[in-house]
Design a protein around this motif. Structure first.
Motif, PDB file in Angstrom:
ATOM      1  N   ASN A  35       0.792  -1.223   0.000  1.00 10.60           N
ATOM      2  CA  ASN A  35       0.000   0.000   0.000  1.00 10.60           C
ATOM      3  C   ASN A  35       0.826   1.276   0.000  1.00 10.60           C
ATOM      4  O   ASN A  35       0.301   2.351  -0.266  1.00 10.60           O
ATOM      5  CB  ASN A  35      -0.939   0.007   1.207  1.00 10.60           C
ATOM      6  CG  ASN A  35      -1.947  -1.113   1.155  1.00 10.60           C
ATOM      7  OD1 ASN A  35      -2.569  -1.356   0.131  1.00 10.60           O
ATOM      8  ND2 ASN A  35      -2.101  -1.830   2.254  1.00 10.60           N
ATOM      9  N   SER A  36       2.125   1.160   0.341  1.00 10.09           N
ATOM     10  CA  SER A  36       2.948   2.365   0.448  1.00 10.09           C
ATOM     11  C   SER A  36       4.419   2.005   0.307  1.00 10.09           C
ATOM     12  O   SER A  36       4.813   0.832   0.404  1.00 10.09           O
ATOM     13  CB  SER A  36       2.721   3.042   1.815  1.00 10.09           C
ATOM     14  OG  SER A  36       3.180   2.201   2.860  1.00 10.09           O
ATOM     15  N   GLU A  37       5.243   3.030   0.094  1.00  9.91           N
ATOM     16  CA  GLU A  37       6.686   2.829   0.030  1.00  9.91           C
ATOM     17  C   GLU A  37       7.218   2.353   1.380  1.00  9.91           C
ATOM     18  O   GLU A  37       8.190   1.600   1.441  1.00  9.91           O
ATOM     19  CB  GLU A  37       7.376   4.134  -0.386  1.00  9.91           C
ATOM     20  CG  GLU A  37       7.198   4.497  -1.848  1.00  9.91           C
ATOM     21  CD  GLU A  37       7.894   3.525  -2.792  1.00  9.91           C
ATOM     22  OE1 GLU A  37       8.795   2.791  -2.327  1.00  9.91           O
ATOM     23  OE2 GLU A  37       7.547   3.500  -3.983  1.00  9.91           O
ATOM     24  N   ALA A  38       6.588   2.801   2.461  1.00  4.26           N
ATOM     25  CA  ALA A  38       7.017   2.371   3.795  1.00  4.26           C
ATOM     26  C   ALA A  38       6.834   0.868   3.956  1.00  4.26           C
ATOM     27  O   ALA A  38       7.703   0.180   4.520  1.00  4.26           O
ATOM     28  CB  ALA A  38       6.235   3.125   4.862  1.00  4.26           C
ATOM     29  N   GLU A  39       5.716   0.337   3.458  1.00  2.00           N
ATOM     30  CA  GLU A  39       5.494  -1.109   3.535  1.00  2.00           C
ATOM     31  C   GLU A  39       6.465  -1.860   2.633  1.00  2.00           C
ATOM     32  O   GLU A  39       6.935  -2.939   2.985  1.00  2.00           O
ATOM     33  CB  GLU A  39       4.046  -1.429   3.143  1.00  2.00           C
ATOM     34  CG  GLU A  39       3.032  -0.994   4.190  1.00  2.00           C
ATOM     35  CD  GLU A  39       1.616  -1.314   3.808  1.00  2.00           C
ATOM     36  OE1 GLU A  39       0.739  -1.239   4.682  1.00  2.00           O
ATOM     37  OE2 GLU A  39       1.365  -1.638   2.621  1.00  2.00           O
ATOM     38  N   ARG A  40       6.773  -1.298   1.477  1.00  6.93           N
ATOM     39  CA  ARG A  40       7.766  -1.930   0.597  1.00  6.93           C
ATOM     40  C   ARG A  40       9.116  -2.028   1.303  1.00  6.93           C
ATOM     41  O   ARG A  40       9.758  -3.086   1.301  1.00  6.93           O
ATOM     42  CB  ARG A  40       7.916  -1.122  -0.694  1.00  6.93           C
ATOM     43  CG  ARG A  40       8.893  -1.767  -1.691  1.00  6.93           C
ATOM     44  CD  ARG A  40       9.607  -0.714  -2.542  1.00  6.93           C
ATOM     45  NE  ARG A  40       8.717   0.004  -3.422  1.00  6.93           N
ATOM     46  CZ  ARG A  40       8.452  -0.360  -4.692  1.00  6.93           C
ATOM     47  NH1 ARG A  40       9.010  -1.432  -5.191  1.00  6.93           N
ATOM     48  NH2 ARG A  40       7.639   0.374  -5.424  1.00  6.93           N
ATOM     49  N   GLN A  41       9.538  -0.925   1.944  1.00 10.75           N
ATOM     50  CA  GLN A  41      10.813  -0.914   2.638  1.00 10.75           C
ATOM     51  C   GLN A  41      10.817  -1.891   3.803  1.00 10.75           C
ATOM     52  O   GLN A  41      11.802  -2.596   4.046  1.00 10.75           O
ATOM     53  CB  GLN A  41      11.124   0.503   3.146  1.00 10.75           C
ATOM     54  CG  GLN A  41      12.522   0.670   3.720  1.00 10.75           C
ATOM     55  CD  GLN A  41      13.615   0.396   2.707  1.00 10.75           C
ATOM     56  OE1 GLN A  41      13.417   0.623   1.507  1.00 10.75           O
ATOM     57  NE2 GLN A  41      14.759  -0.092   3.164  1.00 10.75           N
ATOM     58  N   ALA A  42       9.712  -1.955   4.523  1.00 12.17           N
ATOM     59  CA  ALA A  42       9.621  -2.879   5.652  1.00 12.17           C
ATOM     60  C   ALA A  42       9.731  -4.330   5.183  1.00 12.17           C
ATOM     61  O   ALA A  42      10.377  -5.159   5.834  1.00 12.17           O
ATOM     62  CB  ALA A  42       8.308  -2.666   6.403  1.00 12.17           C
ATOM     63  N   ALA A  43       9.116  -4.632   4.033  1.00 12.39           N
ATOM     64  CA  ALA A  43       9.191  -5.992   3.491  1.00 12.39           C
ATOM     65  C   ALA A  43      10.616  -6.349   3.091  1.00 12.39           C
ATOM     66  O   ALA A  43      11.100  -7.460   3.353  1.00 12.39           O
ATOM     67  CB  ALA A  43       8.250  -6.127   2.290  1.00 12.39           C
ATOM     68  N   LEU A  44      11.298  -5.408   2.470  1.00 12.33           N
ATOM     69  CA  LEU A  44      12.687  -5.643   2.072  1.00 12.33           C
ATOM     70  C   LEU A  44      13.579  -5.872   3.292  1.00 12.33           C
ATOM     71  O   LEU A  44      14.400  -6.795   3.314  1.00 12.33           O
ATOM     72  CB  LEU A  44      13.209  -4.461   1.252  1.00 12.33           C
ATOM     73  CG  LEU A  44      12.566  -4.240  -0.122  1.00 12.33           C
ATOM     74  CD1 LEU A  44      13.056  -2.936  -0.734  1.00 12.33           C
ATOM     75  CD2 LEU A  44      12.883  -5.403  -1.047  1.00 12.33           C
ATOM     76  N   VAL A  45      13.408  -5.028   4.299  1.00 11.66           N
ATOM     77  CA  VAL A  45      14.221  -5.151   5.515  1.00 11.66           C
ATOM     78  C   VAL A  45      13.939  -6.477   6.209  1.00 11.66           C
ATOM     79  O   VAL A  45      14.860  -7.177   6.662  1.00 11.66           O
ATOM     80  CB  VAL A  45      13.949  -3.972   6.470  1.00 11.66           C
ATOM     81  CG1 VAL A  45      14.591  -4.214   7.832  1.00 11.66           C
ATOM     82  CG2 VAL A  45      14.480  -2.677   5.870  1.00 11.66           C
ATOM     83  N   ALA A  46      12.653  -6.843   6.308  1.00 13.43           N
ATOM     84  CA  ALA A  46      12.288  -8.093   6.972  1.00 13.43           C
ATOM     85  C   ALA A  46      12.921  -9.282   6.268  1.00 13.43           C
ATOM     86  O   ALA A  46      13.455 -10.199   6.918  1.00 13.43           O
ATOM     87  CB  ALA A  46      10.765  -8.237   7.006  1.00 13.43           C
ATOM     88  N   ALA A  47      12.874  -9.296   4.926  1.00 17.16           N
ATOM     89  CA  ALA A  47      13.456 -10.412   4.175  1.00 17.16           C
ATOM     90  C   ALA A  47      14.979 -10.442   4.292  1.00 17.16           C
ATOM     91  O   ALA A  47      15.582 -11.503   4.460  1.00 17.16           O
ATOM     92  CB  ALA A  47      13.040 -10.318   2.710  1.00 17.16           C
ATOM     93  N   GLU A  48      15.609  -9.269   4.228  1.00 18.50           N
ATOM     94  CA  GLU A  48      17.063  -9.199   4.294  1.00 18.50           C
ATOM     95  C   GLU A  48      17.604  -9.688   5.635  1.00 18.50           C
ATOM     96  O   GLU A  48      18.721 -10.216   5.717  1.00 18.50           O
ATOM     97  CB  GLU A  48      17.529  -7.760   4.043  1.00 18.50           C
ATOM     98  CG  GLU A  48      17.373  -7.306   2.605  1.00 18.50           C
ATOM     99  CD  GLU A  48      17.616  -5.824   2.427  1.00 18.50           C
ATOM    100  OE1 GLU A  48      17.695  -5.104   3.458  1.00 18.50           O
ATOM    101  OE2 GLU A  48      17.704  -5.366   1.266  1.00 18.50           O
ATOM    102  N   ASN A  49      16.832  -9.539   6.692  1.00 19.15           N
ATOM    103  CA  ASN A  49      17.283  -9.910   8.020  1.00 19.15           C
ATOM    104  C   ASN A  49      17.041 -11.375   8.369  1.00 19.15           C
ATOM    105  O   ASN A  49      17.398 -11.824   9.459  1.00 19.15           O
ATOM    106  CB  ASN A  49      16.610  -9.029   9.081  1.00 19.15           C
ATOM    107  CG  ASN A  49      17.180  -7.622   9.096  1.00 19.15           C
ATOM    108  OD1 ASN A  49      18.355  -7.420   8.802  1.00 19.15           O
ATOM    109  ND2 ASN A  49      16.355  -6.638   9.415  1.00 19.15           N
ATOM    110  N   VAL A  50      16.456 -12.123   7.462  1.00 18.68           N
ATOM    111  CA  VAL A  50      16.198 -13.542   7.712  1.00 18.68           C
ATOM    112  C   VAL A  50      17.490 -14.335   7.544  1.00 18.68           C
ATOM    113  O   VAL A  50      18.220 -14.165   6.552  1.00 18.68           O
ATOM    114  CB  VAL A  50      15.116 -14.081   6.760  1.00 18.68           C
ATOM    115  CG1 VAL A  50      15.046 -15.597   6.810  1.00 18.68           C
ATOM    116  CG2 VAL A  50      13.766 -13.482   7.122  1.00 18.68           C
TER     117      VAL A  50
END
Length: 231
Positions: free
Chosen positions: A193-208
């Motif tokens: 829904n937003s760039e903030a959610e896109r960034q959060a998804a990227l960060v969450a995946a990168e930290n796995v």
């Protein structure tokens, strides 16, 4: 690859008594072509597609059958067409004979089912319960994610499960984000829904743990809607 490796796990569903107008809005706003119908117990009871809503009295798109041709149509078929064209709830327009697949089905079999039945997506089941949906787009995502001379390893599946868990912890589990993993590389498909959610998804995946890289194929849904609706 199996269905569980590429399916979209966060499925938008409707109830049998959902108004038809609400279904149409869900299809348009989420850029999807069909929604599964589940009852109060979560059991799959039908599916509503764009095709089920194409011939409607509100849009003056009802078929113009000739008087002679109408004599050849069975009364029960005529009643079914009338209910689908004028019904105001999911139960009136949904298809009850739903084609489904198991989460462990190979993608080659899924592709054959979609092609043979001329459909774009099928619900994914686990023990009789709806757990996802797999579409033609998901199959293409699996093709893109595959690395030459590599199959899907157990590690890739474990990484995908951990990415989905990371999304839940980040409050992103309600979004239509589909991670596809191959060789430790996570490709993120779907919409936010937003760039903030896109960034959060990227960060969450990168930290796995175990993720070798993240490729961003996400679209911002609000931007898509602005482009689609002028003014």
């Amino acid at each position: 690859m199996e269905v569980k490796d590429v399916m979209t796990p966060n499925v938008i569903t409707v109830a049998p008594d959902t108004p038809v107008q609400e279904i149409a809005s869900l299809l348009v706003e989420n850029r999807i072509s069909a929604v599964p119908v589940v009852d109060a117990a979560g059991r799959l009871v039908g599916i509503v597609s764009e095709g089920d809503l194409m011939r409607r009295s509100e849009t003056d798109t009802l078929p113009r059958a000739s008087p002679w041709l109408s004599l050849l149509i069975r009364p029960d078929e005529s009643a079914r067409v009338y209910a689908k064209a004028h019904g105001q709830h999911t139960r009136d327009v949904m298809t009850t004979d739903v084609i489904t697949v198991d989460e462990h089905m190979p993608l080659t079999e899924v592709a054959a089912i979609l092609e043979r039945n001329h459909i774009k997506r099928v619900p994914v089941m686990r023990g009789g319960m709806l757990v996802g949906i797999v579409s033609r787009a998901n199959l293409l995502q699996g093709l893109v994610a595959q690395r030459p001379r590599r199959g899907v390893s157990t590690d890739d599946r474990e990484i995908r499960d951990r990415v989905l868990e990371a999304f839940r912890e980040a409050g992103l589990d309600g979004l239509r984000i589909n991670p596809v993993v191959s060789g430790g590389v996570v490709q993120l498909w779907g919409a936010v829904n937003s760039e903030a959610e896109r960034q959060a998804a990227l960060v969450a995946a990168e930290n796995v743990n175990g993720v070798a890289g993240v490729e961003d194929h996400l679209s911002v849904l609000s931007a898509m809607l602005r482009d689609a609706w002028p003014g």
